[in-house]
Scaffold this active site. Structure first.
Site: not given
Length: 516
Positions: A62, A313
């Site tokens: 992110k 992720s």
């Protein structure tokens, strides 16, 4: 899903690729180029690699999109606002500190403390508001408007998508001969960026998204050919628990994605274990989602000799979830079996049953006397293979001809509740009364159980109740409610208004045999 890209789609890919190249030229003073780690344990018929986004300073991808977006904000006096329950919040906070921006992160009140602490550690001002993401998001936009601030969206923004797309650019530069790329989908920002770059460079490379069955907004939207807003989402994979995917991300994904795979909680738990066995790092559920989908897809399509990359992720795992993950992973691997066994209630029979299992390691055992004829038992133990389990079952039935053995390793009611709630049946049932049994799920957090208990109706008798805190973000309750036959429809209306996910288990065979 179609993989043919229209002329208009090609033009959009070119523009997105340009933005990704631009992002790549400016983010690496804060963002790390993450490694490709070959999985020794999963590389059997194929060459499996992990793209290690958990190596970032905020332990997730992110930071890429957040930083790239904030580099576009020219007014250094701007107040930056973002809404997130985790990884995006940390990315915005760190990028803001790096750029000397003041960042304000609105997070739901139930956000795990470790994530709140990390956002503060990276320099963000945390504002706790609302019982869910939607309430926090509304507050975030309200504050941004009041203070003339700038919003950094978690996924539905071209600069954010371009930042995430640098993952795809790194993959292409390191392994242009990749055949398949698997990525998790929440709002769609990561896979939109990755797919845009990869498909422009080589449209023959397959890009596959992965979602959970209970948070499958992108899957449904693409199949229905219109954006679908989910009424509720599953909470286990909290990093991908998104009710509404982005407008931009939906447009990109429906144009260029090759497929989307759906997996369940147990698939994810086993994937977390797989990654740990290879890397000695523990992924969060969303972080291992791509691995779960990859394994399922390889098995379904019988892939062989392919170069395959799964994007890990993130690894912002709440430590309290680990015991739940370990428990479910063992069952999923079929190394642990959970059986419901009925044997005659007479001396020596229990020992006969146990001797059929010994010397295997018994992990759990639940038993309670219910009547003079039969004894009902829950037992779990380790096995080497599925054939080993079948041998145990065969031996029990052969040794005790009147016994019954049911494998309940895949029964959600049994795995979550009944294995911990072993008791006799109701012997003196009230007349003209029916007992209805439900499984409830609600967001876990301070006061969550109290709120749930207070929401139960006082006019009907609660005849069964089981709650266990598994340490994750979901509270799970099994409740029996006694209601007059004439008021059963009224109960259904009440449940619809309750606001919690619920499943009617009144006809579940395990409930009927062991509890009813």
């Amino acid at each position: 899903m179609s993989t043919k890209v229209s002329l208009d789609g090609i033009n959009k890919l070119y523009k997105t690729k340009e933005l990704i190249d631009k992002a790549s030229g400016r983010i690496y003073d804060l963002v790390k180029r993450t490694s490709l780690h070959k999985s020794q344990n999963l590389s059997n018929k194929n060459n499996i690699y992990f793209k290690r986004e958990d190596e970032q300073q905020v332990f997730s991808f992110k930071i890429r999109g957040a930083y790239n977006k904030m580099l576009e904000i020219k007014n250094k006096d701007s107040q930056i606002y973002a809404c997130s329950a985790g990884n995006h919040a940390q990315g915005v906070a760190l990028a803001g500190t790096h750029l000397n921006f003041s960042t304000h992160i609105v997070m739901p009140i139930k956000t795990p403390e470790i994530k709140v602490i990390n956002v503060k550690r990276f320099g963000g001002n945390v504002i706790l508001f609302g019982s869910n993401f939607d309430e926090a998001k509304s507050k975030c936009y309200e504050l941004a408007q009041e203070n003339n601030g700038s919003i950094v969206d978690p996924f539905d923004d071209l600069e954010v998508i371009a930042g995430q797309g640098t993952v795809g650019k790194e993959i292409w530069e390191e392994m242009p001969n990749v055949d398949y790329i698997f990525a998790p989908i929440g709002g769609g920002g990561l896979i939109s960026g990755v797919a845009s770059y990869i498909k422009f460079m080589n449209p023959n490379i397959k890009v596959i998204g992965v979602q959970t069955y209970d948070s499958n907004g992108m899957y449904l939207s693409i199949n229905e050919k219109e954006k679908i807003i989910l009424p509720n989402v599953g909470l286990f994979s909290d990093g991908t628990a998104v009710k509404e995917v982005g407008n931009l991300t939906y447009e990109i994904c429906q144009e260029i994605l090759d497929d989307i795979v759906l997996v369940d909680t147990d698939d994810i738990c086993l994937a977390i274990k797989d990654v740990y066995n290879d890397t000695r790092n523990i992924m969060e559920p969303a972080g291992a989602l791509s691995v779960a989908g990859m394994k399922k897809y390889i098995n379904q399509k019988q892939l062989n000799g392919k170069n395959i990359i799964s994007i890990l992720s993130g690894s912002n795992m709440d430590f309290k979830k680990i015991s739940f993950v370990s428990d479910r992973a063992n069952i999923k691997t079929k190394k642990e079996v959970l059986l419901a066994i009925t044997i005659p209630e007479k001396p020596g029979t229990f020992l006969t049953m146990y001797n059929s299992i010994y010397p295997r390691n018994v992990l759990e055992f639940s038993y309670r006397y219910s009547n003079k004829e039969t004894a009902n038992i829950f037992i779990s133990f380790t096995v080497d293979t599925e054939e080993d389990m079948q041998n145990v079952t065969h031996h029990i039935i052969k040794s005790i001809p009147t016994s019954t053995v049911i494998d309940i390793s895949k029964d959600e009611l049994a795995k979550t509740h009944l294995r911990f709630l072993m008791g006799g049946k109701v012997l003196n049932k009230p007349k003209n009364i029916i007992e209805k049994v439900y499984r409830f799920e609600f967001p876990e957090g301070p006061g969550a159980l109290k709120k749930f208990l207070e929401s139960l109706p006082v006019k009907w008798n609660v005849s069964l109740f089981h709650y266990k805190n598994y340490g994750d973000d979901i509270g799970r309750v099994l409740a029996g409610i006694q209601v007059p036959f004439s008021e059963e429809s009224e109960l259904n209306i009440y449940l619809d208004k309750l606001g919690y996910e619920w499943t009617d288990e009144s006809k579940n065979i395990i409930y009927k045999n062991y509890i009813q």
